[in-house]
Design an enzyme around this catalytic site. Sequence first.
Site, PDB file in Angstrom:
ATOM      1  N   HIS A  80     -31.486 -26.241  26.315  1.00 27.30           N
ATOM      2  CA  HIS A  80     -30.865 -25.783  27.559  1.00 27.30           C
ATOM      3  C   HIS A  80     -30.318 -24.354  27.407  1.00 27.30           C
ATOM      4  O   HIS A  80     -30.666 -23.650  26.456  1.00 27.30           O
ATOM      5  CB  HIS A  80     -29.821 -26.793  28.023  1.00 27.30           C
ATOM      6  N   HIS A 173     -30.483 -31.173  20.459  1.00 25.24           N
ATOM      7  CA  HIS A 173     -29.974 -31.656  21.743  1.00 25.24           C
ATOM      8  C   HIS A 173     -28.892 -32.693  21.507  1.00 25.24           C
ATOM      9  O   HIS A 173     -28.670 -33.149  20.381  1.00 25.24           O
ATOM     10  CB  HIS A 173     -31.107 -32.324  22.548  1.00 25.24           C
ATOM     11  N   GLU A 249     -31.843 -35.610  18.944  1.00 29.20           N
ATOM     12  CA  GLU A 249     -30.766 -35.971  19.871  1.00 29.20           C
ATOM     13  C   GLU A 249     -29.603 -36.455  19.004  1.00 29.20           C
ATOM     14  O   GLU A 249     -29.644 -37.539  18.430  1.00 29.20           O
ATOM     15  CB  GLU A 249     -31.214 -37.070  20.840  1.00 29.20           C
TER      16      GLU A 249
HETATM   17 ZN    ZN Z   1     -30.950 -31.885  26.027  1.00 26.50          ZN
END
Ligand code: ZN
Length: 284
Positions: A80, A173, A249
């Site tokens: 992002h 992430h 993640e």
């Molecule tokens: Zn993400």
Amino acid sequence: MAVRRRGLLVVALVCLASGCRPAPSSSPPPAPTSTQSPTTTTTTVTTTPTTTTTKAKPTTTTTTAKPAVTGKVVVLDPGHNGGNASHPSEINRLVPAGRGQTKACNTTGTATNGGYPEHAFTWDVTKRVQAILVAHGVKVVLTRSNDTGVGPCVNERAATGNAAHADAVVSIHADGATATSAHGFHVAYSSPPLNAEQGAPSVQLAKDVRDALVHDGYATSTYIGSDGLSKRSDLGGLNLSTRPSVLVECGNMRNATEAAAMTSAGGRQRYAEAIAAGILSYVG
Ligand code: ZN
């Protein structure tokens, strides 16, 4: 492996002591080291309590232990970007995502319930991983240069890793699973593989990063994948990669315990150390 681990521990302790500003990026080994002779390493260890030694060493000593990774190229992809939310038309435009799919250029990412955004977390952890890798002589390329811009799109992020001919590409992430009890990390890789590098090399990279996180005490995901690994066919950054690539993640930002860790600088440093250890295991 033991030597590498000790090297990372040194980085960890020094980082804690120094507040972890990014390490000087210009000095892979051989770094100037005034306190340690290359021929007397074992003597030093045997005559000095290990804990005292590691706490007292300057950061330059860590660079002497990793000749195998010197010159390796690692692309880090912080998920992002801070400007995404305010630029919806740019971020929502469709781009190629592999397997004949198109996907949004990028997304805003998630956040903790307290409002700490994923893009800030991924940027901070990435900078910490970069500092550790650079201290070991690795050449690090980032897919974005700050946390205030827009994008880049997922296909552009993949292209960065491909163009750098990276030895490893790691996207960082944090997840936003709605169930607050859901927790734990997982490492995604492209499956079925679309090229040789998405096959065994990417699986091995995923396992090395997974193992390093487990080694450092992180729980594997309770809600996605299996044993901390997740096969994905829908992630454009992985689909379009021609290099060994994974996406980490780190945990669920909606889980209170993990959100607390992600929100603290010390917690982010711990994530960074584990991820960096996994990368060093793979490229070493
Ligand atoms: Zn993400």
